[in-house]
Design an enzyme around this catalytic site. Structure first.
Site, mmCIF file in Angstrom:
data_model
loop_
_atom_site.group_PDB
_atom_site.id
_atom_site.type_symbol
_atom_site.label_atom_id
_atom_site.label_comp_id
_atom_site.label_asym_id
_atom_site.label_seq_id
_atom_site.Cartn_x
_atom_site.Cartn_y
_atom_site.Cartn_z
ATOM 1 N N HIS A 1 7.854 11.454 2.980
ATOM 2 C CA HIS A 1 8.126 12.787 2.439
ATOM 3 C C HIS A 1 7.623 12.842 1.001
ATOM 4 C CE1 HIS A 1 10.342 16.324 1.054
ATOM 5 N NE2 HIS A 1 10.591 16.611 2.320
ATOM 6 N N ASP B 1 0.804 -1.218 0.000
ATOM 7 C CA ASP B 1 0.000 0.000 0.000
ATOM 8 C C ASP B 1 0.837 1.267 0.000
ATOM 9 O OD1 ASP B 1 0.676 -0.972 2.639
ATOM 10 O OD2 ASP B 1 -0.539 0.639 3.470
ATOM 11 N N GLU C 1 -0.478 -1.798 5.436
ATOM 12 C CA GLU C 1 0.491 -1.583 6.521
ATOM 13 C C GLU C 1 0.382 -0.171 7.091
ATOM 14 O OE1 GLU C 1 3.749 -0.384 8.794
ATOM 15 O OE2 GLU C 1 3.496 0.412 6.756
ATOM 16 N N GLU C 2 0.075 0.791 6.236
ATOM 17 C CA GLU C 2 0.070 2.189 6.670
ATOM 18 C C GLU C 2 -1.193 2.588 7.434
ATOM 19 O OE1 GLU C 2 2.524 4.055 6.592
ATOM 20 O OE2 GLU C 2 3.825 3.430 4.937
#
Length: 389
Positions: A359, A79, A136-137
């Site tokens: 970022h 993801d 996962e995020e």
């Protein structure tokens, strides 16, 4: 680097795969197009079994080795993040507000490279389970896959994973035994007072005052209740109250995160938070309710598996390029759900002097792919060697 020669020959293919994935990010558990891309490649490689929709959009590929043996798991996350991309790259995200800013496109690519080699050579016994995980995020896709029977269904006995690490030389490997990343919990404290005119504060119960006192009192948990040898972070990151200058509000809210390595420390923090939240609000004439949400558990590397992964990495990238004793950090990773089920190890692979993770200008360094794929493949061959003839 002594990468596997055959994998080095895949470099241009891996670069193409990775840049395609980078241009087409998907979020959280909705990784269906990415999963379809993975499945297409696994079929082309001749992977023996392909199981789809494990944990919503996860994929598990099975490669049979030569002869009987256990099943080893290799995991990559798929993801992306809900953020804009500002790299200006020709393969930049084509989806507005989404980008691969954490290297998951590279993680998936490295596992695909290892899969291609392992399916082609099969120089191992037992089986390898190729785990491509969503979420996962955000939602914790590893937990969804485990709850969907990942470990038991495929009889996985050990598991390994890796993550891109900016600011470390390309292809270097870094990890440590025991705690590597922290458990990540979050909380909200909802405070109720009695609103009133700001010119007559004595006629109200000020929830802002309660919030300020709670902020200070909660910090005493780390400084006065937790063993100073143990590590824990309690950060209050939100405070919301009021709508105008001349009104004492009725309610206020505090929010934040707790990071810990030790379950006993985690339990102590929760216990003390409950007591402090209740007593502080009551002392000041109001009430407060704590909502504590347990998130990802701590990522705890098995010491034996970690040293084994480091040994393999030294063979691939050279001993000077492997650090097996780095300091843990308070970030979090849902690979921890898999490590709670079976022993294994999680390690970082250097991404060079790139922008940092999460970022808008981060990009996975394709030069790291052959090393990462080679380490994964060698872990399988070394963990489950062919029987002597």
């Amino acid at each position: 680097m002594a990468v596997i020669n055959r994998i080095a020959e895949y470099f241009e293919d891996m670069k193409e795969w990775r840049q395609h994935l980078h241009a087409h990010p998907e979020l959280d558990m909705d990784c269906h197009q990415t999963a379809a891309f993975v499945v297409e490649k696994l079929r082309a490689f001749g992977v023996d079994e392909i199981h789809e929709k494990i944990g919503v959009s996860g994929v598990v590929g099975i490669i049979n080795g030569q002869g009987d043996g256990p099943t080893i798991g290799l995991r990559a996350d798929m993801d992306a993040l809900p953020m804009p991309e500002e790299t200006g790259l020709p393969y930049a995200s084509t989806v507005e507000g989404m980008m691969h800013a954490c290297g998951h496109d590279g993680h998936t690519t490295m596992l695909l490279g290892a899969a291609r080699y392992l399916a082609e050579t099969r120089k191992f016994s037992g089986r390898v389970a190729l785990i491509f995980q969503p979420g996962e995020e955000g939602s914790g896709g590893a937990r969804f896959m485990v709850e969907d029977g990942l470990i038991d269904r495929f009889n996985i006995s050990q598991v390994f994973g890796q993550h891109s690490l900016p600011k470390s030389p390309v292809g270097t490997i870094e990890t440590c035994p025991g705690p590597l990343l922290a458990a990540a919990d979050d909380f909200e404290i909802h405070i109720t007072g009695a609103g009133g005119h700001a010119a007559s504060p004595h006629e109200s119960v000020d929830p802002v005052m309660i919030a300020v006192n709670l902020y200070q009192n909660l910090q005493s948990i780390v400084t006065r209740n937790v063993d100073p040898i143990k590590t824990v972070v309690l950060s209050l990151t939100q405070i919301h109250a009021g709508t105008t200058h001349n009104v004492v509000p009725e309610t206020a809210m505090l929010g934040g995160t707790v990071r810990s390595f030790d379950k006993d420390v985690q339990a102590l923090v929760v216990e003390r938070m409950k007591a402090i939240v209740h007593s502080t609000a009551e002392m000041m004439g109001g009430s407060a309710r704590l909502t504590y949400n347990y998130g990802y558990p701590a990522t705890i590397n098995d010491p034996v598996k970690t040293e084994f992964a480091c040994e393999v990495a030294r063979e691939v990238v050279g001993a000077p390029n492997v650090k097996g004793d780095i300091a843990p950090t308070m970030g979090a990773e849902d690979f921890s759900f898999m490590l709670e089920q079976v022993p294994g190890a999680y390690f970082y692979i250097g991404n060079g002097d790139s922008a940092y993770l999460h970022h808008t200008k981060y990009d996975f360094n394709d030069e790291a792919s052959p090393a990462g794929a080679s380490v994964l493949a060698r872990i399988v061959e070394r963990a489950q060697p062919l029987a002597a003839k």
